[in-house]
Design a protein around this motif. Structure first.
Motif, PDB file in Angstrom:
ATOM      1  N   SER A  50      -6.884   3.201   3.259  1.00 41.86           N
ATOM      2  CA  SER A  50      -6.483   2.330   4.370  1.00 41.86           C
ATOM      3  C   SER A  50      -7.499   1.208   4.555  1.00 41.86           C
ATOM      4  O   SER A  50      -7.133   0.082   4.920  1.00 41.86           O
ATOM      5  CB  SER A  50      -6.303   3.135   5.654  1.00 41.86           C
ATOM      6  N   LYS A  58      -6.625  -1.391   1.991  1.00 39.04           N
ATOM      7  CA  LYS A  58      -5.468  -2.182   2.410  1.00 39.04           C
ATOM      8  C   LYS A  58      -5.899  -3.221   3.437  1.00 39.04           C
ATOM      9  O   LYS A  58      -5.502  -4.382   3.380  1.00 39.04           O
ATOM     10  CB  LYS A  58      -4.391  -1.268   2.996  1.00 39.04           C
ATOM     11  N   SER A  59      -6.732  -2.776   4.369  1.00 40.58           N
ATOM     12  CA  SER A  59      -7.196  -3.687   5.398  1.00 40.58           C
ATOM     13  C   SER A  59      -8.014  -4.834   4.777  1.00 40.58           C
ATOM     14  O   SER A  59      -7.833  -6.007   5.138  1.00 40.58           O
ATOM     15  CB  SER A  59      -8.036  -2.896   6.398  1.00 40.58           C
TER      16      SER A  59
END
Lengths: 210, 171
Positions: free
Chosen positions: A189, A192-193
């Protein structure tokens, strides 16, 4: 040293075929295990296979040919020095790009701290500014290409080092989120950020380009 | 009847879709559904078009040719590293050793040394062990190299996935 010249690998691009990829992974780990046993030809084979992707990744990260070559030397030197304790607990390429991104990010942070980064528009201080003219283009086309190139380089330079590394692995190495996460030692995550923020910045700077 | 796609521009997962679309990583059905949505949503159409332009703009960043003497220089460095005495490497790497890292390590070592000294009232004579046959192998113990190898191997160990995992089908 008794290094022998290996047979060149046909291509350094990522193979999307699952079977071939698995075989490739096993082959890299197998080669590295042989290096651990003292087989320098296996090291030469690994070098032949991964030299180009590592240098290209580092070049796009630091945007300086001399520095990218120096860092790539350091990457392979570290791999060689770590051979005696090598255990195939992860994909060889992930480990390789983890070392490469670690070195590049540290270099970029040090450079930023020193506040002595060369202008991307100017040739580097060591005269190693590369972007060879494309001889198939007319003079006007070449000028347009160079303008676009300078703009892209400035946009990339504006990215924080870790975002830059994520984009380089995502765009040019076609790595998935999971592999980038392992290479950058963060969660999927977080990757992705990093990527979303990076591409948002790039969109703001480059989306006008046609 | 197929459920219409929720608007990626307003969805948390949307950014991922725009990246996959620009990179050409969508399946045929995902691609078709996404394009149907783009045709009806101005915001998403704009973002997707921008992302595609960024994706192709980045193609201009070509990488240089690899110098022909790269391997030669690397092998020379490896040979030099293997020849150099351990203290030379220590001095070389010591220059980049950060105080923030060194201070706690030094404090911990000092505390450990004091504890060991205080907890050993009568030093017993160390039993003499015959050297194993493998100890005759001519291996240099280079502290800086060991330290660096441990760093590099630490990176490897932190990668928890097994080597056989073919994540994303890539090498």
């Amino acid at each position: 040293m008794p290094f022998l010249t290996p047979q060149p690998f046909p291509d350094d691009r990522v193979d999307t075929d699952m079977t071939a990829a698995a075989a490739c992974i096993e082959r890299d780990a197998d080669l590295m295990l042989r290096v651990r046993e003292g087989d320098d030809v296996s090291f030469a084979l690994l070098l032949e296979k991964h030299r180009r992707p590592v240098i290209h990744f580092l070049y796009r990260m630091v945007q300086n040919q001399a520095v990218s070559e120096e860092l790539a030397q350091e990457v392979f030197l570290r791999v060689y020095k770590a051979r005696l304790s090598y255990e195939p607990t992860a994909k060889f390429t992930t480990w390789l790009f983890r070392i490469a991104s670690h070195l590049a990010i540290n270099w970029l942070r040090d450079r930023r701290n020193e506040r002595s980064q060369d202008s991307l528009d100017q040739p580097n201080a060591d005269g190693t500014h590369v972007q060879v003219a494309d001889t198939s283009l007319t003079r006007e086309e070449e000028m347009i290409r160079q303008t676009r190139l300078a703009e892209v380089r400035r946009a990339i330079e504006a990215l924080p080092p870790k975002q830059r590394a994520a984009v380089m692995m995502h765009k040019y190495r076609e790595m998935g989120y999971a592999q980038i996460a392992k290479a950058l030692n963060c969660s999927e995550s977080a990757v992705k950020s990093l990527l979303f923020r990076a591409y948002e910045t790039l969109r703001a700077r480059l989306a006008h380009m046609v | 009847m197929e459920t219409p796609m929720s608007c990626p521009a307003k969805d948390r997962r949307g950014s991922e879709l725009f990246l996959s679309y620009a990179a050409g990583l969508m399946s045929a059905s995902e691609h078709a559904a996404f394009e149907r949505h783009l045709a009806a949503c101005t915001d998403c159409w704009r973002i997707a078009a921008e992302q595609k332009r960024v994706w192709s703009a980045l193609d201009v960043l070509a990488a240089p040719e690899i110098p022909t003497n790269f391997d030669e220089r690397l092998y020379a460095r490896i040979a030099a590293e293997e020849r150099s005495p351990w203290w030379q490497s220590l001095l070389h790497h010591g220059a980049s050793f950060r105080l923030s890292t060194a201070a706690p390590v030094a404090a911990a070592c000092a505390a450990l040394a004091v504890m060991l000294i205080m907890r050993t009232p009568h030093p017993a004579p160390a039993p003499v062990q015959p050297a194993p046959a493998t100890a005759t192998v001519n291996q240099k113990l280079d502290p800086s190299q060991i330290e660096q190898n441990l760093d590099d191997l630490d990176m490897l160990r932190q990668l928890t996935a097994p080597a056989t995992e073919a994540s994303n089908g890539q090498s």
